[in-house]
Design an enzyme around this catalytic site. Sequence first.
Site, PDB file in Angstrom:
ATOM      1  N   HIS B 321       5.866   6.474 -31.768  1.00  0.00           N
ATOM      2  CA  HIS B 321       5.160   6.626 -30.524  1.00  0.00           C
ATOM      3  C   HIS B 321       4.937   5.566 -29.753  1.00  0.00           C
ATOM      4  O   HIS B 321       3.960   5.200 -28.906  1.00  0.00           O
ATOM      5  CB  HIS B 321       3.729   7.356 -30.585  1.00  0.00           C
ATOM      6  CG  HIS B 321       4.209   8.637 -31.637  1.00  0.00           C
ATOM      7  ND1 HIS B 321       3.592   8.508 -32.919  1.00  0.00           N
ATOM      8  CD2 HIS B 321       4.626   9.693 -31.464  1.00  0.00           C
ATOM      9  CE1 HIS B 321       3.854   9.566 -33.482  1.00  0.00           C
ATOM     10  NE2 HIS B 321       4.329  10.334 -32.765  1.00  0.00           N
ATOM     11  N   CYS B 322       5.935   4.448 -29.661  1.00  0.00           N
ATOM     12  CA  CYS B 322       6.084   3.038 -28.952  1.00  0.00           C
ATOM     13  C   CYS B 322       4.658   2.559 -29.301  1.00  0.00           C
ATOM     14  O   CYS B 322       3.899   1.764 -28.245  1.00  0.00           O
ATOM     15  CB  CYS B 322       6.041   3.348 -27.249  1.00  0.00           C
ATOM     16  SG  CYS B 322       7.473   3.890 -26.883  1.00  0.00           S
ATOM     17  N   ALA B 323       4.035   2.701 -30.421  1.00  0.00           N
ATOM     18  CA  ALA B 323       2.752   1.942 -30.755  1.00  0.00           C
ATOM     19  C   ALA B 323       2.703   1.506 -32.180  1.00  0.00           C
ATOM     20  O   ALA B 323       1.752   2.186 -33.013  1.00  0.00           O
ATOM     21  CB  ALA B 323       1.342   3.072 -30.274  1.00  0.00           C
TER      22      ALA B 323
END
Lengths: 76, 371
Positions: B321-323
Amino acid sequence: MHVFVVFPSTHEAMRLDHLLTQAGIEHDLIPVPRALSASCGVAVRLKPELEERVRALAEGGGVRTEGFHRLGSEGR
Amino acid sequence: MVRCLREAGGNPGRSGHRLSIEAARVVFDAREAVARLIGAPDSRQVVFTGNATEALNLAIAGVLEPGAHVITTSMEHNSVARPLRYLESQGVGLSVIQTGPAGRVDPGAVARAMRPETRLVAMTHASNVIGTVQPVEEVARACRERGVLFLVDAAQTAGCYPIDVAAAGIDLLAFTGHKSLLGPPGTGGLYVREGVTLRPLERGGTGSRSELDMQPDFLPDQLESGTPNFVGLAGLGAGVGVVLEGGVEAIRGREEGLARKLRDGLRAIDGVTVYGPDDDRHGRTVPEVGVVSFNLDGVEPSDVGYILDSEYGVLCRVGLHCAPWAHRTIGTYPRGTVRLSLGFHSTAADVAHVLGAVGEMAAEARRGAKR
């Protein structure tokens, strides 16, 4: 003879347009007349007798203007 | 948006003709609607961008210079982490406040990390991985006391969780149009408190001060160069209108109830791990938005996502999740999680359907493990 209100930005012109429409005050949005130097390309044109009312509305609504100017109806 | 393209196809504010003025009205209306929603005292302090990432970059790069210090948290999305890591390589001091697995930031830890040269605290309002809502009011207070600017990433909260920038004392707030503001992709923006001056990322035509070759120094023009996406902004304005009509508190109440049902239901399934503050160790004191991350024992997140989509018609995002920072914090790096997101249109039937699907998959996985 008309009053032309000029603005630093389109946002301010739209804000006055919005306030005037809400208040039912007759006005036009037009390209800024050549005779007036203004920052933003859109001016509000009014009948001169409305000037005081519109000034009060603009002030109360926090609209930033670059002045109210009296010119011929064609902006000359 | 269709009406906008047909009837307002001029460039907003660049001309005085009818279509241009209609386009300028569309942009003005969207700006007013967003300002009302977030409690901005004046709509000229709302500038539009292409998305929250652009808004965050504008705020971060607009404030920080080499030698300055910035504080952020271990729950950030890459849209905050990457610009900060880059600036760190350019001589900006960076402190990352580590949170526990619940993802909640301790405002005291933020205050203790402040130094004389601290210029900015940048943090998310709610995690895009586990939904944890951060104590932004407390952090804002600490920032105000020390004269530090406070940037909030509201990508997960604008439109579904109450925000009042003026009451909370938030200096900069980035939002995206395509999530809970119900607008189209390609829209977003940044609220800039009056008195805060940002260095623009871009300079160019604004339709104002056209006789000068210097960028205007007033908002919104200073930070909005080039033809805006006014068709997208027509959609954003309409979306925010729907949110204002429904009322954020009411939307929040509904989503909170559904999210609780979803979290509780998932936790009750044997073999499912749900992440975030909702677990037993932390009780129910931490608010969350409708973003729920989980894993299924013995099944990779990508397989769970594929089966949910192909067999149950449930679309979700799997992985990191791009995190990556947030996944390290909650202990799911590099495997990632399966993330379910609730929105304005989600229903109790949707939640029941997902729970049934995950229940069946978990039972299947248990049978597979026994073989």
